[in-house]
Design a protein around this motif. Sequence first.
Motif, PDB file in Angstrom:
ATOM      1  N   ILE A  88     -51.572 -25.019 127.818  1.00  0.00           N
ATOM      2  CA  ILE A  88     -50.596 -25.949 128.388  1.00  0.00           C
ATOM      3  C   ILE A  88     -50.527 -27.172 127.482  1.00  0.00           C
ATOM      4  O   ILE A  88     -51.561 -27.657 127.014  1.00  0.00           O
ATOM      5  CB  ILE A  88     -51.008 -26.395 129.805  1.00  0.00           C
ATOM      6  N   CYS A  89     -49.332 -27.657 127.225  1.00  0.00           N
ATOM      7  CA  CYS A  89     -49.182 -28.913 126.481  1.00  0.00           C
ATOM      8  C   CYS A  89     -48.488 -29.931 127.372  1.00  0.00           C
ATOM      9  O   CYS A  89     -47.393 -29.665 127.881  1.00  0.00           O
ATOM     10  CB  CYS A  89     -48.369 -28.702 125.205  1.00  0.00           C
ATOM     11  N   VAL A  90     -49.118 -31.078 127.575  1.00  0.00           N
ATOM     12  CA  VAL A  90     -48.509 -32.171 128.339  1.00  0.00           C
ATOM     13  C   VAL A  90     -47.998 -33.201 127.342  1.00  0.00           C
ATOM     14  O   VAL A  90     -48.769 -33.762 126.558  1.00  0.00           O
ATOM     15  CB  VAL A  90     -49.510 -32.815 129.317  1.00  0.00           C
ATOM     16  N   VAL A  91     -46.696 -33.434 127.358  1.00  0.00           N
ATOM     17  CA  VAL A  91     -46.044 -34.358 126.433  1.00  0.00           C
ATOM     18  C   VAL A  91     -45.822 -35.694 127.147  1.00  0.00           C
ATOM     19  O   VAL A  91     -45.053 -35.779 128.098  1.00  0.00           O
ATOM     20  CB  VAL A  91     -44.689 -33.785 125.952  1.00  0.00           C
ATOM     21  N   GLY A  92     -46.528 -36.722 126.690  1.00  0.00           N
ATOM     22  CA  GLY A  92     -46.476 -38.030 127.338  1.00  0.00           C
ATOM     23  C   GLY A  92     -47.699 -38.230 128.202  1.00  0.00           C
ATOM     24  O   GLY A  92     -47.850 -37.567 129.226  1.00  0.00           O
ATOM     25  N   LEU A  93     -48.589 -39.122 127.802  1.00  0.00           N
ATOM     26  CA  LEU A  93     -49.874 -39.272 128.486  1.00  0.00           C
ATOM     27  C   LEU A  93     -50.032 -40.658 129.110  1.00  0.00           C
ATOM     28  O   LEU A  93     -51.000 -41.368 128.873  1.00  0.00           O
ATOM     29  CB  LEU A  93     -51.017 -38.990 127.508  1.00  0.00           C
ATOM     30  N   GLY A  94     -49.066 -41.030 129.918  1.00  0.00           N
ATOM     31  CA  GLY A  94     -49.127 -42.306 130.619  1.00  0.00           C
ATOM     32  C   GLY A  94     -49.720 -42.140 132.002  1.00  0.00           C
ATOM     33  O   GLY A  94     -50.580 -41.296 132.237  1.00  0.00           O
ATOM     34  N   TYR A  95     -49.246 -42.938 132.956  1.00  0.00           N
ATOM     35  CA  TYR A  95     -49.750 -42.900 134.327  1.00  0.00           C
ATOM     36  C   TYR A  95     -49.578 -41.532 134.970  1.00  0.00           C
ATOM     37  O   TYR A  95     -50.362 -41.133 135.822  1.00  0.00           O
ATOM     38  CB  TYR A  95     -49.007 -43.940 135.179  1.00  0.00           C
ATOM     39  N   VAL A  96     -48.555 -40.809 134.543  1.00  0.00           N
ATOM     40  CA  VAL A  96     -48.269 -39.488 135.108  1.00  0.00           C
ATOM     41  C   VAL A  96     -48.904 -38.385 134.280  1.00  0.00           C
ATOM     42  O   VAL A  96     -49.617 -37.522 134.798  1.00  0.00           O
ATOM     43  CB  VAL A  96     -46.742 -39.275 135.210  1.00  0.00           C
ATOM     44  N   GLY A  97     -48.638 -38.388 132.993  1.00  0.00           N
ATOM     45  CA  GLY A  97     -49.059 -37.294 132.141  1.00  0.00           C
ATOM     46  C   GLY A  97     -50.556 -37.108 131.993  1.00  0.00           C
ATOM     47  O   GLY A  97     -51.057 -35.973 132.021  1.00  0.00           O
ATOM     48  N   LEU A  98     -51.295 -38.201 131.859  1.00  0.00           N
ATOM     49  CA  LEU A  98     -52.737 -38.073 131.640  1.00  0.00           C
ATOM     50  C   LEU A  98     -53.454 -37.442 132.833  1.00  0.00           C
ATOM     51  O   LEU A  98     -54.254 -36.508 132.644  1.00  0.00           O
ATOM     52  CB  LEU A  98     -53.348 -39.431 131.291  1.00  0.00           C
ATOM     53  N   PRO A  99     -53.228 -37.898 134.074  1.00  0.00           N
ATOM     54  CA  PRO A  99     -53.890 -37.239 135.207  1.00  0.00           C
ATOM     55  C   PRO A  99     -53.557 -35.748 135.307  1.00  0.00           C
ATOM     56  O   PRO A  99     -54.421 -34.933 135.631  1.00  0.00           O
ATOM     57  CB  PRO A  99     -53.361 -38.002 136.427  1.00  0.00           C
ATOM     58  N   ILE A 100     -52.313 -35.391 135.017  1.00  0.00           N
ATOM     59  CA  ILE A 100     -51.918 -33.979 135.057  1.00  0.00           C
ATOM     60  C   ILE A 100     -52.652 -33.192 133.982  1.00  0.00           C
ATOM     61  O   ILE A 100     -53.175 -32.104 134.236  1.00  0.00           O
ATOM     62  CB  ILE A 100     -50.393 -33.845 134.866  1.00  0.00           C
ATOM     63  N   ALA A 101     -52.687 -33.745 132.772  1.00  0.00           N
ATOM     64  CA  ALA A 101     -53.359 -33.060 131.664  1.00  0.00           C
ATOM     65  C   ALA A 101     -54.837 -32.834 131.978  1.00  0.00           C
ATOM     66  O   ALA A 101     -55.379 -31.748 131.736  1.00  0.00           O
ATOM     67  CB  ALA A 101     -53.202 -33.871 130.376  1.00  0.00           C
TER      68      ALA A 101
END
Length: 433
Positions: free
Chosen positions: A14-27
């Motif tokens: 899986i690649c999560v693009v964008g690691l802000g408030y949303v992306g980092l917890p998901i990743a």
Amino acid sequence: MSIYQDLLNRKTKICVVGLGYVGLPIALEFGKYFDVIGFDIKEDRVALMKAGEDPSKELDRSAFEKKSIQFTSNPDEIINASFYVVAVPTDIDESRVPNLKPILGASKSVGNILKKGDYVVFESTVYPGCTEEDCLPILERLSGLKLGKDFKLGYSPERIVPGDKTRTLTKITKIVSGSDAEALEEIAKIYDHILEEGIHKASSIKVAEAAKVIENTQRDLNISLMNELSMIFDRLNIDTKEVLEAAGTKWNFLKFYPGLVGGHCISVDPYYLLHKSKQLGIDPQVIAAGRRINDGMPSFIAKKAAQMLIENGKNPGNCKALIMGVTFKEDVADIRNSKVIDLYKELTSYSIHVHITDEHASPNEVAHEYGVSMVDSISSDYDLVIVAVGHDKYKHMNISNYKSITNENPIIIDLKGIYDKETWEKAMTYWRL
């Protein structure tokens, strides 16, 4: 073999693009069960995450432990994934028009490396139709692939609330949607694998997009009603909080409160719906009115503050004010779309000398984003103090604390209504929304 099974068997990533408030917890949550690539274009943020530090200060170091995840700012390294989650920010420009540059840029990055069998799921808040009408053409054009035949598309709107330690990612029902029945089932299984509250399958991508954008539009409208009521009740010389407490004893009265409406969701999402509506030839009256009211609150508060200074025999041009709090909500570091900055500018338009303090906010970020400097130390001669954010520390401050930082006959404006009005009015001039 399904992509869900391939991810479980570690045959792809899986690649999560964008690691802000949303992306980092998901990743990080995906990293408990699957191999993950976390991609962000900001090298300084990636460096912090590689060291086990959340740049947004929402997660502690333990959140990074025992996760199968690699962080990178190199777009060439994301080609090894097959399931792409786009979680970049979507904001508005100075004219309050949706700024799609980040999501379109992310679409280009993914489109350049998209392969047959891949999935692309967008999480960024957009208007209904954006995923299929704006992002999909980029994916197809750059990859040379066709949706349905070669790859799948989905939309699963983010619902993470900064600072909320109770309703975290895994404890929120997740809306999922897909470009066809197979895509919906696979995307649902992948997300459901990390969730405790499960998923809700939307019938289409547009339905999922619309569901997200109206969540915060509804909150915006409810708060705008409270703000308008606070202006009316101020003229009537009655306390808004007391009125709401009385009305709140009815079982079906919705408990919303007046205040500054900033942040990356409530003050932004309605403009996405307004933008799409106007493209369709519709001029929404209620949504637009709510936005006007909430955007006008800094001006209303600043005017009230100047009037109170004059009533106390003080010339605003000779007065010094302290704004306590600059983040968009209590006990977080997030300063995006902070309406406190608008309040600061409105106060300075009355020639009031204004200081800002907030131990949660980064002075460098405030200076970079807004060109405003926070004070290193609080003075002892303020004529006006505005408690703009309900940080826990401020809730525990008492009258003596404020007397130690103010001049004779000071004014305290409590925008969050965190203090007892009757007690404080006996000690100084006190006002709240």
